[in-house]
Design a protein around this motif. Structure first.
Motif, short mmCIF file in Angstrom:
data_model
loop_
_atom_site.label_atom_id
_atom_site.label_comp_id
_atom_site.label_asym_id
_atom_site.label_seq_id
_atom_site.Cartn_x
_atom_site.Cartn_y
_atom_site.Cartn_z
N LEU A 22 0.82 -1.20 0.00
CA LEU A 22 0.00 0.00 0.00
C LEU A 22 0.86 1.26 0.00
N ARG A 23 0.32 2.31 -0.60
CA ARG A 23 0.93 3.64 -0.54
C ARG A 23 -0.19 4.67 -0.41
N LEU A 24 0.03 5.70 0.38
CA LEU A 24 -0.91 6.81 0.46
C LEU A 24 -0.66 7.75 -0.71
N ALA A 25 -1.74 8.16 -1.37
CA ALA A 25 -1.59 9.09 -2.50
C ALA A 25 -1.09 10.45 -2.02
N ARG A 26 -1.41 10.81 -0.77
CA ARG A 26 -0.91 12.05 -0.17
C ARG A 26 -0.62 11.78 1.30
N LYS A 27 0.33 12.51 1.83
CA LYS A 27 0.80 12.25 3.19
C LYS A 27 -0.06 12.92 4.25
N GLY A 29 -3.85 15.13 5.50
CA GLY A 29 -5.27 15.31 5.25
C GLY A 29 -6.08 14.08 5.60
N ALA A 30 -7.38 14.30 5.74
CA ALA A 30 -8.29 13.21 6.08
C ALA A 30 -8.68 12.44 4.82
N ASN A 31 -9.27 11.27 5.02
CA ASN A 31 -9.79 10.44 3.93
C ASN A 31 -8.75 10.19 2.84
N PRO A 32 -7.58 9.69 3.19
CA PRO A 32 -6.55 9.50 2.17
C PRO A 32 -6.92 8.41 1.18
N LEU A 33 -6.56 8.62 -0.06
CA LEU A 33 -6.71 7.60 -1.08
C LEU A 33 -5.52 6.65 -0.96
N VAL A 34 -5.80 5.36 -0.99
CA VAL A 34 -4.75 4.35 -0.85
C VAL A 34 -4.52 3.68 -2.20
N LEU A 35 -3.28 3.69 -2.65
CA LEU A 35 -2.89 2.98 -3.86
C LEU A 35 -2.34 1.62 -3.43
N ALA A 36 -2.77 0.58 -4.10
CA ALA A 36 -2.37 -0.76 -3.68
C ALA A 36 -2.00 -1.61 -4.88
N LEU A 37 -1.24 -2.67 -4.60
CA LEU A 37 -0.89 -3.65 -5.61
C LEU A 37 -1.33 -5.01 -5.11
N SER A 43 -2.27 -6.58 -9.93
CA SER A 43 -3.16 -5.56 -10.48
C SER A 43 -3.10 -4.30 -9.61
N ARG A 44 -3.23 -3.16 -10.25
CA ARG A 44 -3.32 -1.90 -9.52
C ARG A 44 -4.71 -1.76 -8.91
N VAL A 45 -4.77 -1.22 -7.69
CA VAL A 45 -6.03 -1.10 -6.97
C VAL A 45 -6.11 0.27 -6.31
N ILE A 46 -7.29 0.88 -6.36
CA ILE A 46 -7.58 2.11 -5.64
C ILE A 46 -8.47 1.75 -4.46
N LEU A 47 -8.09 2.17 -3.25
CA LEU A 47 -8.84 1.83 -2.05
C LEU A 47 -9.17 3.08 -1.24
N VAL A 48 -10.33 3.04 -0.59
CA VAL A 48 -10.74 4.08 0.36
C VAL A 48 -11.18 3.36 1.63
N ARG A 49 -10.72 3.85 2.77
CA ARG A 49 -11.07 3.21 4.05
C ARG A 49 -12.45 3.69 4.47
N VAL A 50 -13.43 2.81 4.38
CA VAL A 50 -14.81 3.16 4.75
C VAL A 50 -15.47 1.98 5.44
N PRO A 51 -16.28 2.23 6.47
CA PRO A 51 -17.06 1.16 7.10
C PRO A 51 -18.08 0.58 6.13
N ALA A 52 -18.33 -0.72 6.23
CA ALA A 52 -19.26 -1.38 5.31
C ALA A 52 -20.65 -0.78 5.37
N VAL A 53 -21.05 -0.25 6.52
CA VAL A 53 -22.41 0.27 6.67
C VAL A 53 -22.63 1.52 5.84
N THR A 54 -21.55 2.17 5.39
CA THR A 54 -21.71 3.39 4.59
C THR A 54 -21.81 3.10 3.10
N LEU A 55 -21.64 1.84 2.70
CA LEU A 55 -21.63 1.50 1.28
C LEU A 55 -23.05 1.39 0.73
#
Length: 272
Positions: A22-27, A29-37, A43-55
């Motif tokens: 994993l890598r943070l797209a920015r160091k 601020g809140a709600n960081p976008l996570v870049l993952a492999l 495969s490249r993956v974009i991740l956001v940390r969110v509780p399942a209840v908010t989906l």
């Protein structure tokens, strides 16, 4: 110097390994976008940390060509995101990540972050479907004409927010630019001496409810120039860049302009 999103992914790919990386797209601020492999097929993956209840319900998740939705728990933390399935779309996937990161930086809490991810993916859906074909010559020519009118004419007489809001950018509108007292339809042609202009719908020249209706014709001389060569004139890419510089001092106007570019079918990956 801050690394670009594509450079961060390249760094992850160079590291390899059999676990999620994993890598943070920015160091900051809140709600960081996570870049993952992904370890299985890298495969490249974009991740956001969110509780399942908010989906939103899974049936509401948009289908995006070349992408696959996923939910995953890493180190005990829940993530929601998208996996790149088609490696030929890696460039536009990086552009998507950059766009999402800018949106998440303004989100207020995880619920809004989830809504931003969902909303932006719905918007990007229409571009990812047609991305491999890119913008054809006629579409690029038409976009250049509209942006030239915005840059050369409207911004000299209107405030930037008003001018940008008047651009309909492919929306279900009869004319390309609409304001309270006037509307303008833009027609761009590369014909040397055009004797006629093609009107795709009679509604484009319907002045009902419009104080004044204008038809603005742009005649262009198109030439292919190597990227390293200098030449007179202005490319579509440089025109987009010039307008972004104009709007750089106004975050809301710049964001709207970028959204309208998306609606018009342009992503920076289309740049030659």
């Amino acid at each position: 110097m801050m690394m670009t999103i594509d450079q961060l992914w390249q760094e992850l790919e160079a590291e390899g390994g059999s676990v999620w990386r994993l890598r943070l797209a920015r160091k900051q601020g809140a709600n960081p976008l996570v870049l993952a492999l992904e370890p299985t097929n890298h495969s490249r993956v974009i991740l956001v940390r969110v509780p399942a209840v908010t989906l939103p319900a899974r049936r509401e998740w948009p289908e995006c060509r070349g992408l696959e939705w996923l939910t995953i728990s890493l180190e005990g933390m829940p993530y929601w995101g998208v996996r790149l399935r088609d490696s030929t779309c890696s460039g536009v996937f990086s552009a998507l990540a950059q766009d999402l990161d800018a949106r998440l930086a303004l989100a207020n809490g995880t619920e809004q972050a989830a809504a931003e991810l969902f909303g932006r993916l719905k918007l990007w859906q229409q571009f990812l479907k047609a991305w491999q074909d890119g913008m054809g010559p006629e579409a690029r020519r038409g976009l250049w004409g509209e942006l030239h009118f915005l840059h050369a004419h409207l911004l000299s007489v209107l405030d930037a927010p008003i001018a940008v809001k008047g651009w309909k950018a492919g929306a279900a509108a009869h004319q390309d630019f609409q304001f309270l007292e006037a509307a303008t339809e833009i027609k761009t042609t590369s014909a040397k001496q055009p004797q006629s202009i093609r009107i795709t719908s009679e509604r484009q020249l319907d002045d009902t409810g419009v104080g004044a209706l204008f038809l603005h014709v742009v005649i262009v001389d198109e030439r292919e120039v190597p990227p390293t060569a200098s030449a007179p004139g202005q490319s579509l890419t440089s025109l987009v860049a010039a307008l972004r510089i104009v709007f750089a001092h106004d975050a809301a106007t710049l964001s709207l302009f970028n959204d309208l570019l998306f609606h018009r079918g342009w992503v920076d990956e289309h740049a030659p």
